[in-house]
Write a protein that holds these residues in place. Structure first.
Motif, short mmCIF file in Angstrom:
data_model
loop_
_atom_site.label_atom_id
_atom_site.label_comp_id
_atom_site.label_asym_id
_atom_site.label_seq_id
_atom_site.Cartn_x
_atom_site.Cartn_y
_atom_site.Cartn_z
N MET A 1 32.69 -6.10 -27.63
CA MET A 1 31.20 -5.46 -28.16
C MET A 1 30.69 -5.25 -29.21
O MET A 1 30.17 -4.90 -29.47
N ASP A 2 32.12 -4.58 -30.33
CA ASP A 2 31.96 -4.55 -31.64
C ASP A 2 31.33 -5.59 -32.47
O ASP A 2 31.32 -5.20 -34.00
N GLN A 3 32.77 -6.53 -32.14
CA GLN A 3 33.02 -7.79 -33.44
C GLN A 3 32.67 -9.13 -32.36
O GLN A 3 33.29 -9.69 -31.48
N PRO A 4 31.06 -9.41 -32.31
CA PRO A 4 30.72 -10.82 -31.68
C PRO A 4 31.41 -11.68 -31.91
O PRO A 4 30.62 -13.03 -31.07
N SER A 5 32.26 -11.86 -33.11
CA SER A 5 32.55 -13.54 -33.62
C SER A 5 34.25 -13.39 -32.47
O SER A 5 34.70 -14.08 -32.65
N LEU A 6 34.27 -12.36 -32.52
CA LEU A 6 35.50 -12.75 -31.24
C LEU A 6 35.35 -12.57 -29.02
O LEU A 6 34.29 -11.48 -28.98
N SER A 7 36.11 -12.92 -29.01
CA SER A 7 36.48 -13.15 -27.62
C SER A 7 37.65 -13.02 -27.45
O SER A 7 38.91 -13.23 -27.91
N THR A 8 38.05 -12.63 -26.08
CA THR A 8 39.48 -12.74 -25.18
C THR A 8 39.58 -13.32 -23.99
O THR A 8 38.35 -12.25 -23.30
N ALA A 9 40.44 -13.39 -23.42
CA ALA A 9 41.17 -14.23 -21.82
C ALA A 9 42.33 -13.86 -21.83
O ALA A 9 43.01 -13.81 -22.44
N CYS A 10 42.10 -13.30 -20.57
CA CYS A 10 43.08 -13.00 -19.64
C CYS A 10 43.82 -14.05 -18.68
O CYS A 10 42.92 -13.60 -17.47
N LEU A 11 44.03 -14.94 -18.46
CA LEU A 11 44.70 -15.75 -17.99
C LEU A 11 46.25 -15.88 -17.40
O LEU A 11 47.01 -15.66 -17.89
N GLU A 12 46.17 -16.43 -16.12
CA GLU A 12 47.08 -16.15 -14.77
C GLU A 12 47.98 -17.27 -15.19
O GLU A 12 46.96 -18.38 -15.12
N PHE A 13 49.16 -17.40 -15.39
CA PHE A 13 50.20 -18.35 -15.35
C PHE A 13 51.14 -18.49 -14.37
O PHE A 13 51.58 -17.17 -13.58
N LYS A 14 51.79 -19.42 -13.82
CA LYS A 14 52.73 -19.51 -12.69
C LYS A 14 53.87 -18.96 -13.47
O LYS A 14 54.49 -19.55 -13.78
N CYS A 15 54.55 -18.35 -13.00
CA CYS A 15 55.29 -17.57 -13.26
C CYS A 15 57.23 -18.10 -12.80
O CYS A 15 57.03 -19.26 -12.18
N SER A 16 58.17 -18.27 -14.13
CA SER A 16 59.56 -19.25 -13.92
C SER A 16 59.93 -18.08 -12.47
O SER A 16 59.98 -17.20 -12.84
N GLY A 17 60.58 -18.73 -11.93
CA GLY A 17 61.63 -17.68 -11.72
C GLY A 17 62.23 -18.63 -10.46
O GLY A 17 62.28 -20.19 -10.65
N MET A 18 62.96 -18.07 -9.14
CA MET A 18 63.67 -19.00 -8.43
C MET A 18 62.47 -19.82 -7.78
O MET A 18 61.21 -19.36 -7.11
N LEU A 19 62.61 -21.18 -7.02
CA LEU A 19 61.59 -21.74 -6.33
C LEU A 19 61.80 -21.37 -4.29
O LEU A 19 62.93 -20.30 -4.22
N VAL B 1 13.71 -15.65 -23.98
CA VAL B 1 14.48 -15.09 -25.10
C VAL B 1 16.35 -15.06 -24.75
O VAL B 1 15.85 -15.47 -23.33
N ILE B 2 16.59 -15.86 -26.15
CA ILE B 2 18.74 -15.72 -25.71
C ILE B 2 18.76 -14.39 -25.74
O ILE B 2 18.02 -13.84 -26.48
N THR B 3 19.65 -14.09 -24.42
CA THR B 3 20.51 -12.75 -24.44
C THR B 3 21.01 -12.61 -26.25
O THR B 3 21.55 -13.52 -25.66
N GLY B 4 21.34 -11.53 -26.65
CA GLY B 4 21.85 -11.24 -27.84
C GLY B 4 23.06 -10.27 -27.34
O GLY B 4 23.38 -9.80 -26.47
N THR B 5 23.57 -8.62 -28.22
CA THR B 5 24.46 -8.31 -27.66
C THR B 5 23.76 -6.65 -26.68
O THR B 5 25.09 -6.15 -26.23
N ASN B 6 22.94 -6.98 -27.03
CA ASN B 6 22.06 -5.71 -26.46
C ASN B 6 20.65 -6.25 -25.40
O ASN B 6 19.70 -5.78 -25.28
N GLY B 7 20.86 -7.55 -24.73
CA GLY B 7 19.72 -8.03 -24.16
C GLY B 7 18.89 -8.60 -24.28
O GLY B 7 19.12 -9.20 -25.71
#
Length: 429
Positions: A249-267, A53-59
């Motif tokens: 968890m409430d909208q199965p057609s959405l997902s979100t990512a928090c992605l790190e990137f290299k900050c700008s600034g002095m080297l 069985v393939i897991t759904g939103t509730n296992g």
């Protein structure tokens, strides 16, 4: 007979924290029925020996054979995999924790839960064996993890707090690469190099961007970070960050990512700034749908402006200023790099500039939106339209139809024969 059929509740998680918000959809869970104890009828061929069985939103709820008189009359192995990755089951030795396993006592003892490495630590940790003891309606066994055949709906709709077995990912959902190696647990490993991810020792600035994905599948999102405006680093790679989006968890057609990137600034030499050239690239067939208007306005007003001709990705010269949730950018500076990242991720999840959350809030504080929705079956592609208009014959692809469960159509039967062979081979490894 139906009296000897049951369902086993299993959930899959991103990590061994086993948070409700970290449940994973799309994991194939396999249950292999073993030969019964002497004196008990063998499994009828019509029932089969194996199911997936393939897991759904509730296992997932897996069909199995069980007995209400003798707890160990029937037993089974259970495995789980996501793509080519085998998930790990909760340990049973030397630590045996009902809270971690997900099943309270005394029912857990009755089920005799054993991970495959219980007696030999050299064996893989990707399966567990249990007795299939049918729950006693007069005891505290009606809330899982095993449900009688007639209680399928209760199994599928069981709350997160109800008893269940657990698997979790061990490979992790992210990948970090730095051109100049640096151990974040050891700040003394910092190197003075133009391509160092962190240009200043003892002052670590973490930057994250919030990316929303429209589509039923979780998606890996990559940030490719290169020198942008500094003559010593332009076009050279600082590093790569990959992270998998998290389902709403409430909208199965959405997902979100928090992605790190290299900050700008002095080297590191503190001579001049570099506006890092950052490419945000979701994997698969995705299309850029929206850019936060405030972020876009900021970048337009702080030239140079990166070229964005490819709609499958987004490119920017990272902002110099520590923007905030209104822009979908989250920036934190601390003397500890891990602390800076932890605070920034918490704010990104929460979608605020001063709060924190471990539950992803998909619709607040977003910088970019991509549409990665798969085409509906039968939807004609541009290629097919051109082919059919020229009179060329089209071949129909052969697809397998997966049976839906009552609660969640994404919790479907997987192809048994091929998956069975794979699962059985894995147990022997």
């Amino acid at each position: 007979p139906e009296s000897r059929r049951c369902y086993v509740k299993v959930r899959a998680y991103r990590s061994e924290h086993f948070l409700s918000s970290e449940q994973i959809r799309g994991v194939v869970v396999n249950l292999i029925n073993l030969e019964p104890e002497a004196g008990f009828a063998s499994n009828p061929r019509a029932w089969g020996r194996f199911d997936s069985v393939i897991t759904g939103t509730n296992g997932a709820c897996l069909p199995a054979f069980c007995d209400d008189q003798k707890p160990d009359a029937y037993s089974a192995y259970v495995t789980a995999s996501l793509g080519g990755e085998e998930l790990e089951a909760v340990e049973s030795a030397p630590r045996f924790s009902p809270n971690r396993i997900g099943v309270p006592q005394p029912y857990l003892n009755k089920l005799n839960y054993r991970r495959t490495d219980h007696d030999d630590p050299k064996i893989k940790k990707t399966a567990f064996q249990i007795n299939l003891a049918k729950p006693n309606p007069n005891a505290a066994e009606i809330n899982g993890p095993i449900y009688a055949f007639e209680n399928l709906r209760e199994c599928e709709e069981a709350p997160y707090s109800a008893a269940h077995f657990r698997f979790y990912r061990v490979e992790g959902d992210q990948y970090d690469y730095n051109t100049v190696p640096f151990n974040e647990d050891d700040p003394m490993s910092w190197t003075d190099d133009y391509l160092a991810w962190w240009p200043k020792p003892m002052e670590f600035r973490a930057c994250y961007i919030k990316v929303k994905i429209i589509g039923a599948q979780e998606v890996n999102v990559r940030a490719r970070n290169m020198g942008g405006t500094h003559p010593r680093t332009a076009g050279q790679l600082y590093g790569i960050r990959d992270v998998r989006s998290i389902h709403d968890m409430d909208q199965p057609s959405l997902s979100t990512a928090c992605l790190e990137f290299k900050c700008s600034g002095m080297l590191y030499d503190q001579d001049r700034v570099d506006r890092t050239l950052v490419k945000i690239i979701p994997q698969g067939s995705c299309r850029r749908e929206n850019v936060n208007s405030m972020l876009h306005e900021y970048l337009v007003n702080h030239l140079p402006l990166a070229v964005n001709n490819d709609t499958s990705e987004y490119t920017m010269l990272a902002p110099l200023d520590p923007l905030g949730h209104n822009y979908g950018i989250y920036t934190v500076t601390d003397q500890d790099p891990r602390m800076a990242k932890e605070i920034a991720v918490g704010r990104c999840f929460d979608g605020t500039s001063d709060g924190s959350s471990r539950v992803m809030k998909s619709n607040v504080g977003v910088a970019l939106t991509f549409n990665c929705a798969e085409r509906e079956p039968g939807q004609t592609s541009v290629f097919q339209v051109r082919q059919s208009s020229s009179g060329a014959p089209l071949r129909e692809g052969s697809g397998r139809q997966l049976r839906s469960s009552l609660k969640d159509r994404s919790a479907r039967k997987a192809s048994a024969p091929r998956s069975f062979r794979k699962a059985w081979r894995r147990l022997g490894q």
